[in-house]
Design a protein around this motif. Structure first.
Motif, mmCIF file in Angstrom:
data_model
loop_
_atom_site.group_PDB
_atom_site.id
_atom_site.type_symbol
_atom_site.label_atom_id
_atom_site.label_comp_id
_atom_site.label_asym_id
_atom_site.label_seq_id
_atom_site.Cartn_x
_atom_site.Cartn_y
_atom_site.Cartn_z
ATOM 1 N N ASP A 17 9.426 -5.392 11.758
ATOM 2 C CA ASP A 17 10.232 -4.466 10.954
ATOM 3 C C ASP A 17 9.416 -3.954 9.769
ATOM 4 O OD1 ASP A 17 12.277 -4.897 12.691
ATOM 5 O OD2 ASP A 17 13.336 -6.343 11.396
ATOM 6 N N SER A 18 9.999 -3.037 9.042
ATOM 7 C CA SER A 18 9.360 -2.475 7.837
ATOM 8 C C SER A 18 10.010 -3.063 6.590
ATOM 9 C CB SER A 18 9.497 -0.941 7.810
ATOM 10 O OG SER A 18 8.854 -0.362 8.926
ATOM 11 N N ASN A 56 -3.183 7.774 -2.875
ATOM 12 C CA ASN A 56 -4.186 7.174 -1.988
ATOM 13 C C ASN A 56 -3.777 5.745 -1.583
ATOM 14 O OD1 ASN A 56 -5.911 9.464 -2.306
ATOM 15 N ND2 ASN A 56 -6.594 8.646 -4.284
ATOM 16 N N THR A 57 -4.076 5.419 -0.340
ATOM 17 C CA THR A 57 -3.864 4.056 0.167
ATOM 18 C C THR A 57 -5.159 3.565 0.805
ATOM 19 O OG1 THR A 57 -3.072 4.849 2.319
ATOM 20 C CG2 THR A 57 -1.403 4.430 0.627
ATOM 21 N N SER A 58 -5.294 2.261 0.928
ATOM 22 C CA SER A 58 -6.470 1.668 1.565
ATOM 23 C C SER A 58 -6.012 0.720 2.673
ATOM 24 C CB SER A 58 -7.335 0.926 0.552
ATOM 25 O OG SER A 58 -6.663 -0.231 0.079
ATOM 26 N N ASP A 59 -6.979 0.270 3.479
ATOM 27 C CA ASP A 59 -6.680 -0.639 4.597
ATOM 28 C C ASP A 59 -6.705 -2.100 4.194
ATOM 29 O OD1 ASP A 59 -6.545 1.606 6.192
ATOM 30 O OD2 ASP A 59 -8.630 1.434 6.864
ATOM 31 N N GLY A 60 -7.037 -2.368 2.915
ATOM 32 C CA GLY A 60 -7.164 -3.746 2.486
ATOM 33 C C GLY A 60 -8.561 -4.276 2.741
ATOM 34 N N PRO A 61 -8.890 -5.443 2.243
ATOM 35 C CA PRO A 61 -10.250 -5.971 2.364
ATOM 36 C C PRO A 61 -10.684 -6.266 3.799
ATOM 37 C CG PRO A 61 -8.755 -7.636 1.478
ATOM 38 C CD PRO A 61 -7.995 -6.357 1.497
ATOM 39 N N ASP A 62 -9.751 -6.639 4.663
ATOM 40 C CA ASP A 62 -10.099 -6.965 6.054
ATOM 41 C C ASP A 62 -9.452 -6.021 7.053
ATOM 42 O OD1 ASP A 62 -7.533 -7.748 5.657
ATOM 43 O OD2 ASP A 62 -7.811 -9.836 6.266
ATOM 44 N N GLY A 63 -8.901 -4.915 6.582
ATOM 45 C CA GLY A 63 -8.319 -3.908 7.473
ATOM 46 C C GLY A 63 -6.946 -4.246 8.006
ATOM 47 N N PHE A 65 -4.090 -3.791 6.788
ATOM 48 C CA PHE A 65 -3.049 -2.811 6.452
ATOM 49 C C PHE A 65 -3.334 -1.427 7.030
ATOM 50 C CE2 PHE A 65 -2.735 -6.035 3.121
ATOM 51 C CZ PHE A 65 -1.369 -6.288 3.105
ATOM 52 N N ARG A 66 -4.268 -1.321 7.922
ATOM 53 C CA ARG A 66 -4.635 -0.006 8.467
ATOM 54 C C ARG A 66 -3.428 0.639 9.156
ATOM 55 N NH1 ARG A 66 -8.758 -1.503 11.059
ATOM 56 N NH2 ARG A 66 -10.301 -0.840 9.496
ATOM 57 N N ASP A 67 -3.141 1.887 8.759
ATOM 58 C CA ASP A 67 -2.045 2.688 9.325
ATOM 59 C C ASP A 67 -0.682 2.048 9.123
ATOM 60 O OD1 ASP A 67 -3.953 4.504 10.280
ATOM 61 O OD2 ASP A 67 -4.183 3.393 12.161
ATOM 62 N N ARG A 68 -0.540 1.241 8.073
ATOM 63 C CA ARG A 68 0.738 0.582 7.839
ATOM 64 C C ARG A 68 1.332 0.871 6.461
ATOM 65 N NH1 ARG A 68 -1.444 -3.302 11.527
ATOM 66 N NH2 ARG A 68 0.183 -4.080 12.960
ATOM 67 N N LEU A 69 0.616 1.514 5.584
ATOM 68 C CA LEU A 69 1.081 1.729 4.211
ATOM 69 C C LEU A 69 1.549 3.175 4.005
ATOM 70 C CD1 LEU A 69 -1.656 -0.217 2.187
ATOM 71 C CD2 LEU A 69 0.571 -1.042 2.991
ATOM 72 N N THR A 79 5.845 1.140 1.126
ATOM 73 C CA THR A 79 6.473 0.657 2.355
ATOM 74 C C THR A 79 5.393 0.157 3.309
ATOM 75 O OG1 THR A 79 8.321 2.223 2.168
ATOM 76 C CG2 THR A 79 7.901 1.271 4.338
ATOM 77 N N ILE A 80 5.630 -1.041 3.843
ATOM 78 C CA ILE A 80 4.721 -1.636 4.827
ATOM 79 C C ILE A 80 5.445 -1.586 6.181
ATOM 80 C CG2 ILE A 80 3.341 -3.650 5.442
ATOM 81 C CD1 ILE A 80 3.784 -4.583 2.489
#
Length: 328
Positions: A17-18, A56-63, A65-69, A79-80
């Protein structure tokens, strides 16, 4: 610049879920800068500058969060989407404007719960012994209920672990029992059917006996079939050996017979040409074709018959001649 630090907020979400972390702003002011950070290292996940109109959003240090923020451009809320258990943890919000406001969120992501399974423990023969179990679960509580009353429970905080909880009831018990698996945001319930489940052991034993009997019959049939095949093969081998012996005897007899016929032919030619030449026997090359001989039982021999007549009688007793074709 004065600062305001609010207490930590707890947020729970089901895996897949989100979840949205709110800034509690109705809109972002022109002078506001908003930062979203994650984890003990406070890795930067998102940054909003109203004055520069940058989101701007990032993927986080290990990726992870990619395509989730996703950012709300009006309020700055984060929103995640499509959450996983690895997205749980501490999130920090910093709002820099007229004053500095900091908020902290603790996000807990829970895996979807399976329905617990109730099974009969046939090792006990006294009462109906039951076992409620759940596999590959974490941060859950497994409980037995009698009606609405809690009988027993067990909790675990680890991930991917198997739980089981026993219960013993009487065969004639008419109460309602249920097994419940729950976490802070969801639960799964399995109701107990005593009438059906508490008699499965006897049925299983009966089915096992029938299966064993059928298996024994199949084994006996298989052994009998192998024995029959073996006996048939032996009989076939004996027939082949007997046939081979007959063929060998027939061939040997035929060779002996043909040899005697040739001897008789040579001697007859000698007697015919004796009046013309005393020392020389003239023979002509003749091609003789014989049919297959037929064998008869040998007759008793008269000892007074001459030696030459014995040879002829033996041949005649053993061979039945078919018509002979002679090519000159």
């Amino acid at each position: 610049m004065c600062s305001n630090h609010e207490s930590m907020r707890g947020v729970s979400v089901m895996e897949g879920d989100s979840v949205t972390l709110y800034t509690d702003l109705t809109e972002i002011h022109e002078e506001d800068d908003i930062l979203w950070k994650y984890g003990a290292e406070k890795s930067l996940l998102a940054k909003i500058s109203k004055m520069k109109q940058s989101f701007n959003t990032s993927d986080g240090p290990d990726g992870r969060f990619r395509d989730r923020l996703k950012l709300d451009h009006q309020t700055g809320s984060l929103t995640i989407t499509n959450t996983r258990t690895e997205h749980g943890g501490v999130y920090q919000l910093d709002i820099k404007g007229v004053k500095l406001t900091t908020k902290t969120f603790t996000v807990s992501v829970y895996a979807r719960l399976p329905v617990p399974v109730i099974s009969r423990d046939c090792s006990s023969s006294s009462n109906c012994s039951l076992l409620c179990s759940a596999v590959n679960v974490g941060h859950v509580t497994l409980s037995w209920y009698k009606g609405n009353s809690l009988l027993s429970s067990i909790s675990v905080s680890d991930l991917s672990i198997s739980l089981s909880l026993p219960l013993e009831v009487e065969y004639q018990d008419k109460n309602t029992y249920s097994c419940v698996l729950n976490n802070p945001i969801s639960n799964q319930t399995q109701h107990l059917d005593i009438t059906h489940l508490c008699h499965t052991c006897a049925e299983s034993s009966s089915h096992s006996s029938i299966s064993a009997a059928v298996g024994s019959l199949l084994i006996v049939a298989a052994v009998f079939g192998i024995f029959c095949i073996s006996m048939k093969c032996r009989k076939t081998d004996q027939e082949v050996i007997h046939t081979s012996e007959l063929e060998m005897f027939s061939s040997s007899s035929m060779q002996n017979t043909r040899s005697r016929i040739q001897i008789q032919g040579v001697e007859t030619g000698k007697f015919r040409d004796q009046g013309l030449e005393t020392d020389t026997v003239q023979t002509r090359a003749e091609e003789i074709t014989y049919a297959e001989p037929a064998f008869h039982k040998r007759k008793a021999q008269n000892p007074k018959i001459k030696e030459e007549d014995q040879v002829e009688d033996q041949v005649e007793d053993q061979v039945e001649y078919a018509p002979v074709a002679i090519r000159r």
